[in-house]
Scaffold this motif. Structure first.
Motif, PDB file in Angstrom:
ATOM      1  N   THR A 160       0.849  -1.201   0.000  1.00  0.00           N
ATOM      2  CA  THR A 160       0.000   0.000   0.000  1.00  0.00           C
ATOM      3  C   THR A 160       0.882   1.248   0.000  1.00  0.00           C
ATOM      4  OG1 THR A 160      -1.719  -1.164   1.230  1.00  0.00           O
ATOM      5  CG2 THR A 160      -1.775   1.250   1.320  1.00  0.00           C
ATOM      6  N   ALA A 161       1.901   1.239   0.878  1.00  0.00           N
ATOM      7  CA  ALA A 161       2.812   2.388   0.979  1.00  0.00           C
ATOM      8  C   ALA A 161       3.541   2.610  -0.336  1.00  0.00           C
ATOM      9  CB  ALA A 161       3.818   2.137   2.101  1.00  0.00           C
ATOM     10  N   LEU A 162       3.988   1.510  -0.953  1.00  0.00           N
ATOM     11  CA  LEU A 162       4.712   1.635  -2.219  1.00  0.00           C
ATOM     12  C   LEU A 162       3.812   2.237  -3.298  1.00  0.00           C
ATOM     13  CD1 LEU A 162       7.447   0.941  -3.632  1.00  0.00           C
ATOM     14  CD2 LEU A 162       6.344  -1.156  -4.442  1.00  0.00           C
ATOM     15  N   VAL A 174       1.336   4.255  -2.827  1.00  0.00           N
ATOM     16  CA  VAL A 174       1.156   5.682  -2.531  1.00  0.00           C
ATOM     17  C   VAL A 174       2.398   6.472  -2.957  1.00  0.00           C
ATOM     18  CG1 VAL A 174       0.848   7.392  -0.684  1.00  0.00           C
ATOM     19  CG2 VAL A 174      -0.398   5.231  -0.584  1.00  0.00           C
ATOM     20  N   LEU A 175       3.570   5.954  -2.584  1.00  0.00           N
ATOM     21  CA  LEU A 175       4.818   6.668  -2.915  1.00  0.00           C
ATOM     22  C   LEU A 175       5.015   6.735  -4.436  1.00  0.00           C
ATOM     23  CD1 LEU A 175       7.192   5.188  -0.155  1.00  0.00           C
ATOM     24  CD2 LEU A 175       6.072   7.436  -0.147  1.00  0.00           C
ATOM     25  N   ASN A 176       4.706   5.631  -5.135  1.00  0.00           N
ATOM     26  CA  ASN A 176       4.861   5.634  -6.602  1.00  0.00           C
ATOM     27  C   ASN A 176       3.917   6.633  -7.266  1.00  0.00           C
ATOM     28  OD1 ASN A 176       6.877   3.785  -6.616  1.00  0.00           O
ATOM     29  ND2 ASN A 176       5.587   2.016  -7.104  1.00  0.00           N
ATOM     30  N   ALA A 177       2.742   6.840  -6.620  1.00  0.00           N
ATOM     31  CA  ALA A 177       1.763   7.779  -7.194  1.00  0.00           C
ATOM     32  C   ALA A 177       2.033   9.212  -6.707  1.00  0.00           C
ATOM     33  CB  ALA A 177       0.345   7.353  -6.821  1.00  0.00           C
ATOM     34  N   LYS A 178       3.174   9.391  -6.004  1.00  0.00           N
ATOM     35  CA  LYS A 178       3.560  10.703  -5.447  1.00  0.00           C
ATOM     36  C   LYS A 178       2.529  11.227  -4.451  1.00  0.00           C
ATOM     37  CE  LYS A 178       7.174  11.564  -8.398  1.00  0.00           C
ATOM     38  NZ  LYS A 178       7.671  10.171  -8.252  1.00  0.00           N
ATOM     39  N   GLY A 179       1.872  10.278  -3.752  1.00  0.00           N
ATOM     40  CA  GLY A 179       0.886  10.669  -2.741  1.00  0.00           C
ATOM     41  C   GLY A 179       1.540  10.814  -1.378  1.00  0.00           C
ATOM     42  N   ASP A 180       0.715  11.121  -0.360  1.00  0.00           N
ATOM     43  CA  ASP A 180       1.192  11.292   1.011  1.00  0.00           C
ATOM     44  C   ASP A 180       0.659  10.116   1.851  1.00  0.00           C
ATOM     45  OD1 ASP A 180       1.630  11.952   3.636  1.00  0.00           O
ATOM     46  OD2 ASP A 180       0.686  13.940   3.531  1.00  0.00           O
ATOM     47  N   PRO A 181       1.565   9.294   2.415  1.00  0.00           N
ATOM     48  CA  PRO A 181       1.109   8.116   3.178  1.00  0.00           C
ATOM     49  C   PRO A 181       0.252   8.468   4.399  1.00  0.00           C
ATOM     50  CG  PRO A 181       3.514   8.122   2.929  1.00  0.00           C
ATOM     51  CD  PRO A 181       3.031   9.427   2.389  1.00  0.00           C
ATOM     52  N   ARG A 182       0.283   9.724   4.834  1.00  0.00           N
ATOM     53  CA  ARG A 182      -0.533  10.111   6.003  1.00  0.00           C
ATOM     54  C   ARG A 182      -1.915  10.613   5.602  1.00  0.00           C
ATOM     55  NH1 ARG A 182       4.198  13.834   7.764  1.00  0.00           N
ATOM     56  NH2 ARG A 182       3.954  13.987   5.519  1.00  0.00           N
ATOM     57  N   VAL A 190      -5.926   5.128   1.049  1.00  0.00           N
ATOM     58  CA  VAL A 190      -6.983   4.172   0.692  1.00  0.00           C
ATOM     59  C   VAL A 190      -6.870   3.808  -0.788  1.00  0.00           C
ATOM     60  CG1 VAL A 190      -9.489   3.872   0.426  1.00  0.00           C
ATOM     61  CG2 VAL A 190      -8.555   4.824   2.541  1.00  0.00           C
ATOM     62  N   ARG A 191      -6.588   4.820  -1.622  1.00  0.00           N
ATOM     63  CA  ARG A 191      -6.393   4.544  -3.054  1.00  0.00           C
ATOM     64  C   ARG A 191      -5.236   3.538  -3.208  1.00  0.00           C
ATOM     65  NH1 ARG A 191      -5.366   9.639  -4.785  1.00  0.00           N
ATOM     66  NH2 ARG A 191      -7.426  10.306  -4.127  1.00  0.00           N
ATOM     67  N   GLY A 192      -4.189   3.736  -2.413  1.00  0.00           N
ATOM     68  CA  GLY A 192      -3.042   2.813  -2.460  1.00  0.00           C
ATOM     69  C   GLY A 192      -3.470   1.396  -2.074  1.00  0.00           C
ATOM     70  N   ALA A 193      -4.243   1.285  -0.988  1.00  0.00           N
ATOM     71  CA  ALA A 193      -4.679  -0.042  -0.509  1.00  0.00           C
ATOM     72  C   ALA A 193      -5.555  -0.734  -1.551  1.00  0.00           C
ATOM     73  CB  ALA A 193      -5.435   0.113   0.805  1.00  0.00           C
ATOM     74  N   GLN A 194      -6.327   0.056  -2.291  1.00  0.00           N
ATOM     75  CA  GLN A 194      -7.225  -0.538  -3.288  1.00  0.00           C
ATOM     76  C   GLN A 194      -6.484  -0.928  -4.563  1.00  0.00           C
ATOM     77  OE1 GLN A 194      -9.979   2.670  -3.322  1.00  0.00           O
ATOM     78  NE2 GLN A 194     -11.363   1.721  -1.825  1.00  0.00           N
ATOM     79  N   GLN A 217       2.790   4.473   8.566  1.00  0.00           N
ATOM     80  CA  GLN A 217       1.879   5.640   8.486  1.00  0.00           C
ATOM     81  C   GLN A 217       0.532   5.258   7.870  1.00  0.00           C
ATOM     82  OE1 GLN A 217       4.553   8.274   6.375  1.00  0.00           O
ATOM     83  NE2 GLN A 217       5.194   9.270   8.256  1.00  0.00           N
ATOM     84  N   VAL A 218       0.545   4.525   6.747  1.00  0.00           N
ATOM     85  CA  VAL A 218      -0.761   4.137   6.156  1.00  0.00           C
ATOM     86  C   VAL A 218      -1.504   3.198   7.098  1.00  0.00           C
ATOM     87  CG1 VAL A 218      -0.014   4.444   3.729  1.00  0.00           C
ATOM     88  CG2 VAL A 218       0.125   2.176   4.761  1.00  0.00           C
ATOM     89  N   ALA A 219      -0.735   2.395   7.887  1.00  0.00           N
ATOM     90  CA  ALA A 219      -1.352   1.409   8.773  1.00  0.00           C
ATOM     91  C   ALA A 219      -2.090   2.051   9.947  1.00  0.00           C
ATOM     92  CB  ALA A 219      -0.287   0.450   9.299  1.00  0.00           C
ATOM     93  N   ALA A 220      -1.817   3.330  10.205  1.00  0.00           N
ATOM     94  CA  ALA A 220      -2.507   4.005  11.322  1.00  0.00           C
ATOM     95  C   ALA A 220      -3.884   4.514  10.891  1.00  0.00           C
ATOM     96  CB  ALA A 220      -1.646   5.163  11.814  1.00  0.00           C
ATOM     97  N   ILE A 221      -4.195   4.379   9.592  1.00  0.00           N
ATOM     98  CA  ILE A 221      -5.468   4.910   9.075  1.00  0.00           C
ATOM     99  C   ILE A 221      -6.523   3.794   9.054  1.00  0.00           C
ATOM    100  CG2 ILE A 221      -6.565   5.978   7.048  1.00  0.00           C
ATOM    101  CD1 ILE A 221      -3.753   7.184   6.408  1.00  0.00           C
ATOM    102  N   GLY A 222      -7.610   3.998   9.790  1.00  0.00           N
ATOM    103  CA  GLY A 222      -8.639   2.970   9.939  1.00  0.00           C
ATOM    104  C   GLY A 222      -9.187   2.480   8.606  1.00  0.00           C
ATOM    105  N   ALA A 223      -9.412   3.383   7.666  1.00  0.00           N
ATOM    106  CA  ALA A 223     -10.006   2.990   6.378  1.00  0.00           C
ATOM    107  C   ALA A 223      -9.062   2.096   5.576  1.00  0.00           C
ATOM    108  CB  ALA A 223     -10.376   4.238   5.576  1.00  0.00           C
ATOM    109  N   VAL A 224      -7.760   2.264   5.792  1.00  0.00           N
ATOM    110  CA  VAL A 224      -6.786   1.400   5.110  1.00  0.00           C
ATOM    111  C   VAL A 224      -6.877  -0.008   5.714  1.00  0.00           C
ATOM    112  CG1 VAL A 224      -4.309   0.937   4.821  1.00  0.00           C
ATOM    113  CG2 VAL A 224      -5.202   3.245   4.466  1.00  0.00           C
TER     114      VAL A 224
END
Ligand code: DC
Length: 224
Positions: free
Chosen positions: A42-44, A46-54, A60-64, A87-94
């Motif tokens: 998921t983190a990868l 997000v990072l590849n899409a130049k998003g913010d893991p927090r 969520v887009r990353g997890a999907q 960081q992504v793991a602290a987000i309930g929706a993820v």
């Protein structure tokens, strides 16, 4: 249908839980899932899409959009990805987005296996509170940092050990203190400290702790 047998292996970063989980799975002929890889993938993403893991929407887009075929890839093993995974793991929706996959894996382990071993942070507490056997793996932070340093070195990544130690401590503190599914010792988990144990001794200790319950469950299945 028989309920599958589950060994939940939780613990701190670089404690050796992944290696032990894999060895337990091979020993019993069970399927294995490293749930940390799901957060790292998921983190990868997000990072590849130049998003913010927090950021919840980015995460969520990353997890999907995780690509499970990259679960064995070294790209997810770097410490940058590890920090972003925390960081992504602290987000309930993820966590919610990754829940069904983990529960179905345990309910129907791939390959028709009678059981599964899953390692992570919340397997015995949230994903499968009624697991057949639960382990909590830990080791002194300095030793974990050293093991991670060796692992990264093997991957051709040179890192300063003190820096790694600081990162591990920060990540553990975040994983233990987050409000949703924090890393904690389940009341019915067996604690195994691998600080003074080599791989073979740690595996023997892990096996001794889970065997009575797992062997009992396997016997029940054969009877039933
Ligand atoms: O086990 P690992 O180092 O590969 O995990 C990376 C991060 O993913 C970890 O810091 C916290 C998160 N994680 C989690 O919150 N829950 C899990 N079941 C597994 C990992």
């Amino acid at each position: 249908m028989n309920k599958s047998i589950v060994i939940a292996v939780d613990g701190t970063a670089a404690s050796g839980k992944g290696t032990l989980a894999k060895k337990l799975a091979a020993h019993f002929g069970f399927a294995h899932l490293d749930s940390g890889a799901l957060y790292r993938l998921t983190a990868l993403a997000v990072l590849n899409a130049k998003g913010d893991p927090r950021n919840e929407a980015d995460a969520v887009r990353g997890a999907q959009s995780i690509d499970l075929s990259l679960a064995g890839d070294q790209a997810i093993r770097t410490d940058v990805v590890g920090q972003a995974a925390s960081q992504v793991a602290a987000i309930g929706a993820v966590r919610q987005a990754l829940l069904d996959f983990q529960r179905s894996f345990l309910k129907s382990p791939p390959g028709g296996s009678p059981g599964a071993v899953m390692d992570g942070r919340d397997i015995g507490t949230v994903i499968c509170p009624d697991a057949t056997a639960k382990l909590y793996i830990d080791a002194r932070p300095e030793l974990r940092a050293h093991r991670r340093w060796l692992e990264l070195k093997g991957m051709g990544i040179a890192r300063d050990e003190q820096g790694l130690l600081a990162e591990l401590n920060t990540r553990d503190a975040a994983d233990k203190s987050r409000p949703i599914s924090p890393l904690k010792l389940a009341p019915d988990a067996a604690l195994l400290d691998t600080s003074d144990l080599g791989i073979d001794a740690a595996f023997a200790a892990a096996l001794a702790l889970v065997s009575p319950r797992v062997e009992g469950a396997l016997r029940d299945r054969h009877r039933g």
